[in-house]
Write an enzyme that holds these catalytic residues in place. Structure first.
Site, PDB file in Angstrom:
ATOM      1  N   CYS A  71      13.533   9.683   8.112  1.00  0.00           N
ATOM      2  CA  CYS A  71      13.401   9.089   9.517  1.00  0.00           C
ATOM      3  C   CYS A  71      14.771   9.337  10.151  1.00  0.00           C
ATOM      4  O   CYS A  71      14.763   9.226  11.414  1.00  0.00           O
ATOM      5  CB  CYS A  71      12.934   7.704   9.401  1.00  0.00           C
ATOM      6  SG  CYS A  71      13.949   6.774   8.151  1.00  0.00           S
ATOM      7  N   GLU A 104       9.793  13.576  17.087  1.00  0.00           N
ATOM      8  CA  GLU A 104      10.050  13.668  15.715  1.00  0.00           C
ATOM      9  C   GLU A 104       9.564  14.681  14.935  1.00  0.00           C
ATOM     10  O   GLU A 104       8.109  14.798  15.105  1.00  0.00           O
ATOM     11  CB  GLU A 104       9.877  12.396  15.084  1.00  0.00           C
ATOM     12  CG  GLU A 104      10.263  12.446  13.753  1.00  0.00           C
ATOM     13  CD  GLU A 104      10.007  10.825  13.028  1.00  0.00           C
ATOM     14  OE1 GLU A 104       9.034  10.290  13.399  1.00  0.00           O
ATOM     15  OE2 GLU A 104      11.130  10.527  12.404  1.00  0.00           O
ATOM     16  N   GLY A 155       6.929   3.920   8.709  1.00  0.00           N
ATOM     17  CA  GLY A 155       6.181   5.085   9.208  1.00  0.00           C
ATOM     18  C   GLY A 155       6.464   5.603  10.529  1.00  0.00           C
ATOM     19  O   GLY A 155       7.397   5.174  11.063  1.00  0.00           O
ATOM     20  N   SER A 156       5.159   6.044  10.978  1.00  0.00           N
ATOM     21  CA  SER A 156       5.402   6.584  12.411  1.00  0.00           C
ATOM     22  C   SER A 156       5.455   5.546  13.369  1.00  0.00           C
ATOM     23  O   SER A 156       4.774   4.561  13.186  1.00  0.00           O
ATOM     24  CB  SER A 156       4.026   7.654  12.781  1.00  0.00           C
ATOM     25  OG  SER A 156       2.867   6.796  12.778  1.00  0.00           O
ATOM     26  N   THR A 157       5.940   5.948  14.543  1.00  0.00           N
ATOM     27  CA  THR A 157       6.240   5.112  15.782  1.00  0.00           C
ATOM     28  C   THR A 157       4.555   4.868  16.163  1.00  0.00           C
ATOM     29  O   THR A 157       4.286   3.666  16.636  1.00  0.00           O
ATOM     30  CB  THR A 157       6.969   5.524  16.735  1.00  0.00           C
ATOM     31  OG1 THR A 157       8.431   5.818  16.083  1.00  0.00           O
ATOM     32  CG2 THR A 157       7.070   4.641  17.959  1.00  0.00           C
ATOM     33  N   LYS A 202       0.835  -1.000   0.003  1.00  0.00           N
ATOM     34  CA  LYS A 202       0.037   0.130  -0.101  1.00  0.00           C
ATOM     35  C   LYS A 202       0.878   1.351   0.091  1.00  0.00           C
ATOM     36  O   LYS A 202       1.679   1.555   0.835  1.00  0.00           O
ATOM     37  CB  LYS A 202      -0.969   0.182   1.049  1.00  0.00           C
ATOM     38  CG  LYS A 202      -1.976   1.204   0.905  1.00  0.00           C
ATOM     39  CD  LYS A 202      -2.529   1.696   2.243  1.00  0.00           C
ATOM     40  CE  LYS A 202      -1.789   2.448   2.932  1.00  0.00           C
ATOM     41  NZ  LYS A 202      -1.679   3.828   2.390  1.00  0.00           N
ATOM     42  N   GLU A 255      10.130  -0.218  10.846  1.00  0.00           N
ATOM     43  CA  GLU A 255      10.934   0.775  10.559  1.00  0.00           C
ATOM     44  C   GLU A 255      10.064   2.031  10.927  1.00  0.00           C
ATOM     45  O   GLU A 255       9.636   2.708   9.954  1.00  0.00           O
ATOM     46  CB  GLU A 255      11.586   0.950   8.961  1.00  0.00           C
ATOM     47  CG  GLU A 255      13.115   1.515   9.037  1.00  0.00           C
ATOM     48  CD  GLU A 255      13.030   2.876   8.783  1.00  0.00           C
ATOM     49  OE1 GLU A 255      12.914   3.848   9.686  1.00  0.00           O
ATOM     50  OE2 GLU A 255      13.045   3.184   7.569  1.00  0.00           O
ATOM     51  N   VAL A 297       1.840   4.453  14.462  1.00  0.00           N
ATOM     52  CA  VAL A 297       1.173   3.382  13.826  1.00  0.00           C
ATOM     53  C   VAL A 297       1.884   2.151  13.819  1.00  0.00           C
ATOM     54  O   VAL A 297       1.271   1.053  14.013  1.00  0.00           O
ATOM     55  CB  VAL A 297       0.887   3.926  12.166  1.00  0.00           C
ATOM     56  CG1 VAL A 297       0.627   3.041  11.536  1.00  0.00           C
ATOM     57  CG2 VAL A 297       0.141   5.019  12.264  1.00  0.00           C
ATOM     58  N   GLY A 298       3.313   2.257  13.995  1.00  0.00           N
ATOM     59  CA  GLY A 298       4.092   0.912  14.275  1.00  0.00           C
ATOM     60  C   GLY A 298       3.574   0.104  15.680  1.00  0.00           C
ATOM     61  O   GLY A 298       3.147  -0.989  15.600  1.00  0.00           O
TER      62      GLY A 298
HETATM   63  P1  NAI Z   1       1.698   7.338   9.214  1.00  0.00           P
HETATM   64  O1  NAI Z   1       2.637   6.471  10.067  1.00  0.00           O
HETATM   65  O2  NAI Z   1       0.264   7.617   9.550  1.00  0.00           O
HETATM   66  O3  NAI Z   1       1.858   7.052   7.550  1.00  0.00           O
HETATM   67  C1  NAI Z   1       2.830   6.056   7.121  1.00  0.00           C
HETATM   68  C2  NAI Z   1       2.003   4.829   6.219  1.00  0.00           C
HETATM   69  O4  NAI Z   1       1.161   4.346   7.025  1.00  0.00           O
HETATM   70  C3  NAI Z   1       1.087   5.357   5.058  1.00  0.00           C
HETATM   71  O5  NAI Z   1       0.875   4.632   4.034  1.00  0.00           O
HETATM   72  C4  NAI Z   1      -0.347   5.308   6.039  1.00  0.00           C
HETATM   73  O6  NAI Z   1      -1.468   5.403   5.042  1.00  0.00           O
HETATM   74  C5  NAI Z   1      -0.370   4.081   6.589  1.00  0.00           C
HETATM   75  N1  NAI Z   1      -1.037   3.974   7.721  1.00  0.00           N
HETATM   76  C6  NAI Z   1      -1.678   4.991   8.613  1.00  0.00           C
HETATM   77  N2  NAI Z   1      -2.236   4.469   9.606  1.00  0.00           N
HETATM   78  C7  NAI Z   1      -2.290   3.052   9.310  1.00  0.00           C
HETATM   79  C8  NAI Z   1      -2.951   1.817   9.888  1.00  0.00           C
HETATM   80  N3  NAI Z   1      -3.585   2.045  11.077  1.00  0.00           N
HETATM   81  N4  NAI Z   1      -2.662   0.763   9.753  1.00  0.00           N
HETATM   82  C9  NAI Z   1      -1.920   0.439   8.522  1.00  0.00           C
HETATM   83  N5  NAI Z   1      -1.463   1.489   7.758  1.00  0.00           N
HETATM   84  C10 NAI Z   1      -1.529   2.752   8.224  1.00  0.00           C
HETATM   85  O7  NAI Z   1       2.540   8.655   9.163  1.00  0.00           O
HETATM   86  P2  NAI Z   1       1.891  10.097   8.847  1.00  0.00           P
HETATM   87  O8  NAI Z   1       0.666  10.312   9.438  1.00  0.00           O
HETATM   88  O9  NAI Z   1       1.794  10.418   7.118  1.00  0.00           O
HETATM   89  O10 NAI Z   1       2.841  11.257   9.175  1.00  0.00           O
HETATM   90  C11 NAI Z   1       3.133  11.414  10.787  1.00  0.00           C
HETATM   91  C12 NAI Z   1       4.376  11.351  11.275  1.00  0.00           C
HETATM   92  O11 NAI Z   1       4.860  10.129  11.313  1.00  0.00           O
HETATM   93  C13 NAI Z   1       5.324  12.550  10.634  1.00  0.00           C
HETATM   94  O12 NAI Z   1       5.400  13.521  10.811  1.00  0.00           O
HETATM   95  C14 NAI Z   1       6.547  11.621  11.210  1.00  0.00           C
HETATM   96  O13 NAI Z   1       6.922  12.089  12.509  1.00  0.00           O
HETATM   97  C15 NAI Z   1       6.296  10.098  11.160  1.00  0.00           C
HETATM   98  N6  NAI Z   1       6.739   9.356   9.769  1.00  0.00           N
HETATM   99  C16 NAI Z   1       7.963   8.606   9.707  1.00  0.00           C
HETATM  100  C17 NAI Z   1       8.314   8.048   8.866  1.00  0.00           C
HETATM  101  C18 NAI Z   1       9.669   7.337   8.748  1.00  0.00           C
HETATM  102  O14 NAI Z   1      10.104   7.085   7.775  1.00  0.00           O
HETATM  103  N7  NAI Z   1       9.971   7.171   9.970  1.00  0.00           N
HETATM  104  C19 NAI Z   1       7.531   8.200   7.682  1.00  0.00           C
HETATM  105  C20 NAI Z   1       6.350   8.844   7.669  1.00  0.00           C
HETATM  106  C21 NAI Z   1       6.004   9.592   8.734  1.00  0.00           C
END
Ligand code: NAI
Ligand code: MG
Length: 786
Positions: free
Chosen positions: A299, A393, A243-245, A191, A265, A247-248
């Protein structure tokens, strides 16, 4: 007439916009909207949402919001394709991956422009960094596919992988996920992130071009709901998330107890440490690449500068001057340094966090940025270590600047967040730099450099930055499993022990009342109660009824023993050999003890002898299971170090009380971890007999701590404990689910297995796989040459 230097001084940048027409006409052709890429074809667009270019705010495309039906269809097509894909030889799969790499190169310009339009990052970066790394990743993994049978003998793919990627490196994160999965023989449902789905869809076209078999790769667009639906679906066999911690953690809980391997990650708050003897000009350029690369939406961004007090004024002056020269604007302009923030929502988030920082006393120095979805490069000073800007972050071009006095201060500050993704260390003194690299809690450390990536080196975090690695051998390992060679029967659920009412136990039948073993000392259970341990004729002994408090004490003791992790492999080997020797001297006694608890004599003998064998084997490995030097970029040595994880909780299976314990605890301590172990609940006494053996073998106090009692209850406390870095659990399926769910708090690594399935007496009872579980890999990049 103006002098040459006048001309140079006043020379302004003309616009140098990349031509976006090819991409724009592709988008125009698809203005009706994009469907998902499922089973080798694009579905009809439906339930569309807008995709914007953040630099202009313009809608560039419409894509489909993946609903449960789309998720189901994608998983089914991945499932149908998986057997055939895995049945191809590694060589056949390699050919597809090579073809993908070549097609990515052929479409490099198109992909770079599309990425820049969709994400807002400068074309300079997409063209020179993102897309070349994507191609590199597929080439590298074509190689792993080719070598799979030689390099990973006996291993198998998981099946259908659910992969969820963020928006900061959309195509690169796709490559990091898809390449190893396909190389290993898995099929994929990926996705894309809702802000940046376009290059993933273009990648679907590439999959078609190279004739990738239908269903091997499926790409869904949609938001977090689509992601949650995918992760929650019963048809998947592995989850990989970046993605975000936050959601992790949700995903960790959602997958708990489902037997699905997970790699995460997550975020970071990485330190950028500048020592007094650093090349300050180089370090300033380093900051540019650390926090102003990709607008700081990285990240592993170096978002906390820690600078030696002695050079802080000079460094700060140089840095501020450099920051004012950064050009922020149209990301398609080839001479732009920083582009747009990915989305207005994210811009608000940055503003909000920076606002909080200012309220908490930070002072800002900022560069300039145009109107719109842009944020100026920002330095925040006066930031307290516990404040928002130092711990959260920001995911924007915002860096904190703090001073330190001694190297010890620098390390303490560097490690003062819950994260542990990356670190950057600047010093001309290689001894100091490597010493600090070893002490910093991070999965990647760059010496006199920052944000270097290569497919041949693993990337991933320590602590709450997640677990698992992407890239290199470890990254491949995450997409493979080693099935147990023999599958046993699950152990029947053992009744939780109850405190023994003193009157039922006559002194004549009781051999022994065992205490706990905490911090190298025998300790009474905090509860003050004991429970009966049964032999062939009723209760034969009593063991302490451990509780939460005992676990907490044991964890504290284990932490104090962290020096064990710094001992040489040779030292640890000596201790384990000594342990083997002392146990061997008491072999008969241990056999009799097992025998007295209903175990047939022959079996008891086998168990003790195998335990001895384990001691020797892990003693031998203590100085041999070491890291690697990776072949990455020219002029860098990339050292992949095996480091202990820290405090490991171990809940042992009920059967094979001595061997089960030894098979798990020995690899953990051989690699330098300290352990809090819950021995067999029904038969803990052969383990409590080990106390004297541990003492006489010079095992330092706190390296092995033993708490007897109700396994699940004690394991729950361990799994939820923030100072426990990994939890190994052998018990019931419900226990496995509990441990995985509880681990979400600090995102500790877990190894949860249904007890009884693994035969600890056979080939599955010992091996390198145990040592892998007991270590984490830190990649240290060290430059050489002028
Ligand atoms: P996010 O963690 O919500 O999004 C990352 C991915 O996860 C997207 O594809 C999103 O659609 C998906 N997602 C969201 N909720 C989900 C769920 N419950 N189950 C499965 N997949 C889900 O991150 P977001 O909201 O875009 O950014 C928020 C903050 O997260 C940023 O400000 C940053 O601090 C952090 N972040 C960190 C990243 C990294 O590479 N470590 C990358 C993106 C965001
Ligand atoms: Mg976008």
């Amino acid at each position: 007439m103006p002098s040459v230097s006048d001309i140079l001084d006043n020379l302004d940048y003309g616009p140098a916009a990349e031509d976006a027409r090819v991409v724009e006409s592709w988008l125009a052709e698809n203005s009706a909207g994009f469907g998902h890429f499922i089973n080798g074809a694009f579905t009809a667009p439906e339930d569309l949402f807008d995709v914007e270019s953040p630099a202009t705010g313009k809608v560039i495309a419409k894509v489909s919001q993946g609903d449960p039906e789309a998720v189901k269809t994608a998983i089914e097509s991945a499932r149908a394709a998986q057997t055939g894909w895995a049945a191809l030889s590694g060589h056949e799969r390699a050919k597809y991956l090579y073809a993908i790499a070549r097609h990515v190169q052929q479409h490099a310009r198109f992909l770079a422009v599309l990425e820049t339009l969709d994400n807002g990052k400068p074309i300079r970066e997409t063209r020179d960094i993102d897309v070349p790394l994507v191609a590199r990743h597929f080439y590298h993994h074509a190689g792993w596919a080719e070598l799979l049978e030689d390099e990973f003998p006996g291993q198998q793919p998981h099946g259908v992988c659910a992969q969820i990627i963020p928006w900061n490196f959309p195509l690169l994160m796709l490559a990091w996920k898809v390449a190893p999965a396909l190389a290993a023989g898995n099929t994929v449902v990926l996705k894309a992130a809702e802000y940046t789905p376009m290059t993933a869809l273009a990648f679907g076209k590439i999959a078609q071009e190279v004739g990738l078999p239908k269903g091997v790769l499926n790409i869904l667009t949609g938001d977090g709901e689509t992601g949650a639906e995918l992760v929650g679906h019963s048809g998947i066999d592995k989850v990989a998330f970046t993605g975000s911690t936050e959601v992790g953690r949700v995903i960790r809980k959602q997958t708990a107890g489902r037997g699905i391997p997970l790699t995460l990650e997550l975020g970071g708050k990485s330190p950028f440490i500048v020592f007094a003897d650093a090349d300050l000009d180089a370090a300033v350029e380093g900051v540019v690449d650390a926090i102003w690369f990709n607008q700081g939406q990285v990240c592993c961004a170096g978002s906390r500068i820690l600078v030696a007090e002695a050079v802080a004024p000079r460094f700060t002056e140089l840095l501020k001057a450099r920051m004012q020269k950064l050009r922020v604007g149209n990301p398609l302009d080839k001479s732009i340094d920083m582009g747009a923030i990915v989305h207005p929502v994210q811009l608000d988030r940055i503003r909000d966090l920076v606002g909080k920082g200012v309220e908490e006393g930070a002072t800002l120095t900022q560069g300039t940025a145009p109107e719109g979805c842009f944020f100026p490069p920002t330095i925040a000073e006066g930031v307290e270590p516990a404040s928002t800007l130092a711990t959260e972050e920001v995911f924007g071009p915002v860096v904190t600047l703090t001073t330190f006095r001694t190297p010890e201060d620098a390390v303490a500050l560097a490690n003062s967040t819950a994260y542990g993704l990356a670190a950057s260390v600047w010093s001309e003194n290689v001894n100091l730099a490597l010493d600090i690299a070893a002490k910093v809690q991070a999965g990647v450390v760059w010496v006199n450099a920052t944000n270097l990536f290569d497919a041949a080196a693993g990337f991933g975090g320590y602590r709450e930055s997640g677990f698992g690695r992407e890239g290199g051998r470890e990254g491949m390992g995450a997409y493979l499993k080693s099935p147990l060679k023999q599958l046993g029967e699950p152990e029947p659920e053992a009744k939780a022990p109850e405190a023994a009412p003193g009157t039922q136990m006559s002194a004549t039948t009781i051999d022994r009342t065992a205490k706990m073993y905490i911090g190298g000392k025998q300790a009474r259970p905090d509860s003050g109660y004991v429970y009966p341990v049964h032999g062939s004729h009723g209760a034969k002994g009593l063991a302490g009824l451990g509780s939460r408090k005992d676990i907490r004490n044991a964890v504290e003791a284990a932490h104090k023993a962290s020096g064990w992790g710094k001992a040489t492999g040779h030292n640890r080997a000596q201790v384990l050999y000594y342990l083997a020797e002392n146990l061997s001297a008491r072999r008969t006694e241990f056999i009799e003890r097992l025998h007295s608890f209903k175990m047939p004599a022959e079996q008891a003998e086998q168990e003790v002898d195998l335990t001895l064998r384990r001691c020797f084997w892990y003693a031998a490995q203590a100085d041999k299971f070491d890291g690697a030097v990776h072949s990455t970029q020219s002029s860098y040595v990339t050292l992949a170090m095996h480091e202990p994880i820290g405090v490991v909780g171990v809940a042992c299976p009920d059967r094979l009380p001595l061997l089960g314990f030894a098979s798990l605890v020995l690899p953990a301590i051989a690699m330098g971890n300290s352990v809090v172990a819950i021995p067999s609940q029904s038969h803990p006494l052969s383990v409590t007999d080990l106390y004297q053996v541990l003492e006489t073998s010079d095992v330092p106090a706190g390296v092995v701590n033993i708490v007897t009692g109700p396994r699940d209850e004690l394991a729950k406390t361990l799994a939820a404990h923030d100072d426990v870095a990994a939890m190994w659990f052998f018990g019931t399926p419900q226990g496995c689910a509990m441990v995985e769910a509880e681990s979400a708090g600090n995102l500790k690594q877990t190894w949860a297995e249904v007890a009884g399935l693994r035969d600890f007496t056979g080939p599955d009872g010992q091996g390198r796989a145990f040592l892998q579980k007991a270590t984490q890999v830190k990649n240290i990049w060290v430059p050489y040459g002028e």
